[in-house]
Design a protein around this motif. Structure first.
Motif, PDB file in Angstrom:
ATOM      1  N   VAL A  29       0.832  -1.202   0.000  1.00 47.74           N
ATOM      2  CA  VAL A  29       0.000   0.000   0.000  1.00 47.74           C
ATOM      3  C   VAL A  29       0.864   1.248   0.000  1.00 47.74           C
ATOM      4  CG1 VAL A  29      -1.911  -1.153   1.153  1.00 47.74           C
ATOM      5  CG2 VAL A  29      -0.233   0.057   2.523  1.00 47.74           C
ATOM      6  N   SER A  30       0.290   2.338  -0.474  1.00 48.91           N
ATOM      7  CA  SER A  30       0.982   3.626  -0.487  1.00 48.91           C
ATOM      8  C   SER A  30       0.336   4.533   0.550  1.00 48.91           C
ATOM      9  CB  SER A  30       0.881   4.279  -1.870  1.00 48.91           C
ATOM     10  OG  SER A  30       1.469   3.446  -2.823  1.00 48.91           O
ATOM     11  N   PRO A  31       0.822   4.499   1.773  1.00 43.84           N
ATOM     12  CA  PRO A  31       0.182   5.268   2.830  1.00 43.84           C
ATOM     13  C   PRO A  31       0.393   6.764   2.671  1.00 43.84           C
ATOM     14  CG  PRO A  31       2.186   4.283   3.637  1.00 43.84           C
ATOM     15  CD  PRO A  31       1.984   3.774   2.229  1.00 43.84           C
ATOM     16  N   THR A  32      -0.564   7.496   3.203  1.00 41.54           N
ATOM     17  CA  THR A  32      -0.434   8.944   3.268  1.00 41.54           C
ATOM     18  C   THR A  32      -0.202   9.314   4.715  1.00 41.54           C
ATOM     19  OG1 THR A  32      -2.829   9.159   3.515  1.00 41.54           O
ATOM     20  CG2 THR A  32      -1.939   9.323   1.271  1.00 41.54           C
ATOM     21  N   ALA A  33       0.443  10.417   4.941  1.00 38.09           N
ATOM     22  CA  ALA A  33       0.754  10.837   6.302  1.00 38.09           C
ATOM     23  C   ALA A  33      -0.525  11.211   7.045  1.00 38.09           C
ATOM     24  CB  ALA A  33       1.708  12.024   6.268  1.00 38.09           C
ATOM     25  N   PRO A  34      -0.677  10.747   8.289  1.00 40.84           N
ATOM     26  CA  PRO A  34      -1.847  11.134   9.070  1.00 40.84           C
ATOM     27  C   PRO A  34      -1.802  12.627   9.377  1.00 40.84           C
ATOM     28  CG  PRO A  34      -0.320   9.839  10.391  1.00 40.84           C
ATOM     29  CD  PRO A  34       0.220   9.872   8.999  1.00 40.84           C
ATOM     30  N   ASP A  35      -2.963  13.252   9.406  1.00 40.88           N
ATOM     31  CA  ASP A  35      -2.976  14.680   9.683  1.00 40.88           C
ATOM     32  C   ASP A  35      -2.800  14.949  11.180  1.00 40.88           C
ATOM     33  OD1 ASP A  35      -5.502  14.359  10.907  1.00 40.88           O
ATOM     34  OD2 ASP A  35      -6.578  14.933   9.103  1.00 40.88           O
ATOM     35  N   ALA A  36      -2.509  16.198  11.509  1.00 38.81           N
ATOM     36  CA  ALA A  36      -2.206  16.579  12.894  1.00 38.81           C
ATOM     37  C   ALA A  36      -3.388  16.330  13.816  1.00 38.81           C
ATOM     38  CB  ALA A  36      -1.785  18.048  12.945  1.00 38.81           C
ATOM     39  N   LYS A  37      -4.605  16.582  13.338  1.00 42.20           N
ATOM     40  CA  LYS A  37      -5.792  16.379  14.178  1.00 42.20           C
ATOM     41  C   LYS A  37      -5.947  14.905  14.530  1.00 42.20           C
ATOM     42  CE  LYS A  37     -10.685  17.431  14.433  1.00 42.20           C
ATOM     43  NZ  LYS A  37     -11.590  16.340  14.392  1.00 42.20           N
ATOM     44  N   MET A  38      -5.729  14.037  13.536  1.00 42.86           N
ATOM     45  CA  MET A  38      -5.842  12.610  13.789  1.00 42.86           C
ATOM     46  C   MET A  38      -4.805  12.148  14.805  1.00 42.86           C
ATOM     47  SD  MET A  38      -5.671   9.460  11.149  1.00 42.86           S
ATOM     48  CE  MET A  38      -4.189   8.575  11.572  1.00 42.86           C
TER      49      MET A  38
END
Length: 105
Positions: A29-38
């Motif tokens: 999979v090609s993960p995306t960076a989790p956002d700051a709120k998450m």
């Protein structure tokens, strides 16, 4: 209710890998960076332990049913559910049904 044991029961049957073999596996999979709120929401959860290795996670588990969620050290941007089942630590990469890394918890 034992969430980790229930998750294991719902896993499709397939080829079994030994722990040693699975350590070297890299997720396609090609993960995306989790956002700051998450990340802020995750850090408030008692079951979330941040980035740590499999060995470190296993050291925190004491008995069947114990579990934690951690950031993967081998699959950047991915999360892993680590739990104790039948006296053995199990590690499940969290992906959504479409096969991509899940941002939900």
């Amino acid at each position: 209710m034992k969430p980790f044991e229930d998750a294991l029961k719902n896993q499709p049957l397939g080829p079994m890998l030994s722990k040693a073999a699975s350590v070297e596996c890299i997720s396609p999979v090609s993960p995306t960076a989790p956002d700051a709120k998450m990340l802020e929401e995750l850090q408030a959860k008692t079951w979330y332990q941040g980035e740590m290795s499999r060995k470190e996670a296993e050291g925190l588990l004491e008995k069947d049913g114990d579990f934690l969620v951690r950031k993967s050290t081998t699959n950047p941007g991915s999360f892993v559910l680590t739990g104790m089942h039948n006296g053995q630590a199990k590690h499940l990469l969290l992906v959504d049904p479409e096969g991509t890394r899940s941002n939900s918890y």
